[in-house]
Design an enzyme around this catalytic site. Structure first.
Site, mmCIF file in Angstrom:
data_model
loop_
_atom_site.group_PDB
_atom_site.id
_atom_site.type_symbol
_atom_site.label_atom_id
_atom_site.label_comp_id
_atom_site.label_asym_id
_atom_site.label_seq_id
_atom_site.Cartn_x
_atom_site.Cartn_y
_atom_site.Cartn_z
ATOM 1 C CD GLU A 90 41.900 34.434 39.927
ATOM 2 O OE1 GLU A 90 42.690 33.747 40.628
ATOM 3 O OE2 GLU A 90 41.707 35.655 40.096
ATOM 4 C CG ASN A 119 39.781 37.691 37.649
ATOM 5 O OD1 ASN A 119 39.222 36.660 37.254
ATOM 6 N ND2 ASN A 119 40.888 37.679 38.381
ATOM 7 C CE LYS A 133 40.220 38.310 42.531
ATOM 8 N NZ LYS A 133 41.538 37.729 42.073
ATOM 9 C CD GLU A 185 44.043 39.390 40.679
ATOM 10 O OE1 GLU A 185 44.540 38.611 41.501
ATOM 11 O OE2 GLU A 185 42.836 39.397 40.391
ATOM 12 C CB CYS A 229 41.135 34.367 43.472
ATOM 13 S SG CYS A 229 42.788 33.943 44.023
ATOM 14 C CG ASN A 288 45.312 31.559 38.967
ATOM 15 O OD1 ASN A 288 46.051 31.331 38.034
ATOM 16 N ND2 ASN A 288 44.006 31.301 38.885
HETATM 17 N N1 ING Z 1 45.504 35.698 44.364
HETATM 18 C C1 ING Z 1 45.818 35.744 45.731
HETATM 19 C C2 ING Z 1 44.651 35.336 46.618
HETATM 20 O O1 ING Z 1 43.895 36.149 47.114
HETATM 21 C C3 ING Z 1 46.644 37.014 47.638
HETATM 22 C C4 ING Z 1 46.402 37.044 46.164
HETATM 23 C C5 ING Z 1 47.280 35.918 48.251
HETATM 24 C C6 ING Z 1 46.201 38.051 48.390
HETATM 25 C C7 ING Z 1 47.442 35.903 49.629
HETATM 26 C C8 ING Z 1 46.375 38.048 49.780
HETATM 27 C C9 ING Z 1 47.005 36.977 50.402
HETATM 28 O O2 ING Z 1 44.558 34.130 46.830
HETATM 29 C C10 ING Z 1 44.451 36.198 43.679
HETATM 30 N N2 ING Z 1 44.418 35.940 42.363
HETATM 31 O O3 ING Z 1 43.574 36.870 44.223
#
Ligand code: ING
Length: 309
Positions: free
Chosen positions: A46, A106, A123, A142, A168, A193
């Protein structure tokens, strides 16, 4: 057998100061490795051309827009697409899209081994928040910088099978895989990421983040009898750690390859798309087993509503 030799091209950290030129050179090195391994498909992370900029609070739209591509391929990214065409490798790569109408997404695209753009995905599940959050250890903006995707979850025929994309956070939502599964998807490609620590609960560290990541991707693959290729941008970006854990997961939910570093690293696997067939014709034969007359809440209600005490 319908084997697609697939390369998962994980990238290590991209610092705020790194140029797209530097990044594209790293991506081409990985792409050359994929060619040497006989791959015909390569999956990148991503937002692959820049640091994960949604961690930074910005108010000046011009400063925000510097992280976006106004054309793909563009001047600085064209060498990557040129090399892919020379190698006969189809690409899945994520980037920040600024449209001519001024909309921000995204986004990820899929190209054919001949270098044509086959499909685009924007996204849909945007995590995080839109305003500066003083409660968080770090920001995840985001919802500030991107609009929710407006293209749905499409699939395309390429590489001899039915290919789909997500990005993601999408991988954490079963709806993502099921909508693709209802279109016969045989390989879901995604980049991510993922911060190594939960910005709202510091006790949730890398091991938990990797557990939830593997759980989500393996479940999505198994429950829809599809391959899933999940590729990290990993490592420490300007002091902010991202997990690695790039995966190639088979249609039984088994991990057939996983990265071992948080650097630029290639996984490669001959993914036989015919391995999807048994699951799609037996346990997950959707038309024989699903009872949609009972699923209405999934699309008629957004949030959870519990019964009154
Ligand atoms: N990053 C993370 C993901 O979904 C996240 C944000 C992490 C949300 C852990 C919830 C729990 O992997 C992105 N870029 O979406």
């Amino acid at each position: 057998m319908r084997e697609v030799v697939t390369a998962a091209l994980q990238m290590g950290p991209i610092q705020k100061a790194d140029s797209r030129k530097d990044v594209v050179e790293r991506m081409i090195v990985l792409l050359d490795q994929a060619k040497a391994a006989g791959a015909t498909l390569a999956v990148f992370p991503e937002l692959a051309f820049t640091t994960f900029f949604p961690r930074w609070y910005m108010e000046d739209q011009a400063e925000v827009d510097q992280w976006f591509e106004t054309a793909i391929p563009g001047n600085e990214t064209a060498p990557l697409f040129k090399r892919a065409r020379e190698h006969g490798i189809g690409l899945n790569v994520g980037y920040a899209e600024l449209t001519p109408e001024g909309r921000h997404f995204n986004t990820s695209i899929l190209t054919s081994p001949q270098g044509e753009i086959i499909g685009k995905y924007r996204k849909i599940h945007l995590p995080g928040h839109a305003e500066y959050d003083t409660e968080r250890a770090f920001q995840h903006l985001e919802k500030r910088y991107f609009e929710p995707g407006d293209l749905g979850f499409p699939v395309w025929r390429s590489q001899g099978g039915v290919m789909g994309m997500c990005i993601c956070n999408d991988r954490r939502w079963p709806e993502t895989y099921r909508v693709l599964g209802l279109q016969g998807v045989e390989m879901v490609m995604l980049g991510f990421n993922t911060p190594s620590v939960n910005s709202q609960m510091s006790s949730e560290g890398p091991e938990d983040r990797l557990f939830h990541h593997r759980l989500s991707v393996q479940a999505g693959a198994y429950q829809n009898a599809t391959w899933v290729v999940a590729v990290a941008k990993a490592g420490v970006e300007d002091g902010h750690p991202l997990i690695g854990g790039s995966l190639i997961v088979d249609p039984n939910g088994k991990i057939v390859a996983e990265s071992t570093t948080e650097e630029d690293e290639m996984l490669v696997h001959a993914c036989d798309l015919d391995l999807c067939t048994f699951g799609k014709e037996t346990i997950f034969d959707f038309k024989r087993h699903r009872r949609i007359e009972h699923y209405g809440l999934i699309t008629s209600q957004t949030g959870a509503v519990a019964p009154n005490e």
